[in-house]
Design an enzyme around this catalytic site. Sequence first.
Site: not given
Length: 338
Positions: A100, A306, A283-285
């Site tokens: 990532q 996060h 969501a945070d990714q």
Amino acid sequence: MDMIEIDGQAGGGQLLRSALSLSLCTGIGFSMQRIRAQRSRPGLMRQHLTAVLAAAEIGRAYVDGAQLGAMSLRFEPGTVTAGEYRFATGTAGSTTLVLQTLLPALWRCATPSRLLLEGGTHNPMAPSADFIADTYLPSLRKLGVQASLRLQRHGFYPAGGGVLHADVAPSQLRSIVLNERGERVGVEGVALLSALAAGIGRRELAVLGERLGLGEDALKLEPVRAPVGPGNAVLVRVRHDAHEETFAGYGERGMLAERVAENVAAQAAAYLDSTAYASEHLADQLLLPMALAGGGEFTTTTISEHLSSNARLIEKFLPVEIDWQPLAPQLWRVSVSS
């Protein structure tokens, strides 16, 4: 070179990984102090160090402080270069977190790249390889990202030994809205076992069946071939017309199989009780690729620490604003605007 100062005390490894990705994409360097200061084992752990060294290699970067346990780091990016790369985290350090970190810089290159990643593929505190392949990358494809993942060998904590292959092609991102997941298609439970008795997986699947109302045809016991060491993962795949979410839990010494399955079932049930597109972890990714696309919107079940810390970091590197509003219980709208 422009430099951004970052306090890593409040965040975990994600702040560092996001900073590395954004630095490679923008050409802006950064200095991070008090890395993971509030964690029980502060500073750079092996998977964080691998991400730093991998980012430095593909981005021809200058790095100061890249060593295990380091609490501060200086990173000055050069030119990102596509190609074939191999990175090993050692033991069960997460391969997916390294992936990532590198993806955003590589999809902006003019030619394709191929990655061979060795280490952990299924371990706590990191996305599973299944989540990346079935949830994360399909969502990124909707933004225009062309990338794929193949799991060659599972790597469980603490032995590791897993192998992932990733292909990344040049991609043009677009701003999109991901607010709807569509009608439910099905829910599936899977127990992965590596060098452990099949009875453990059967107990886990029994809990999933009871908690989520799944019949035997939706429950699968999958022994891992050529196991490197003992390991166990419980997966729940929730499929809707427009999206699939993958939830995971991991067996640990001293933890009952039933408890592992209960925890995963609770995550999946909370998501099913909402109408949101993205789970808490997805969501945070999604924030960083949407910010690189120049904007976008999605719904999620909750606003985690996060997500909020990642949003504020992204705003330091890119000319975007990230905001969120509650719509209903367990339903938030997150917007990225330039």
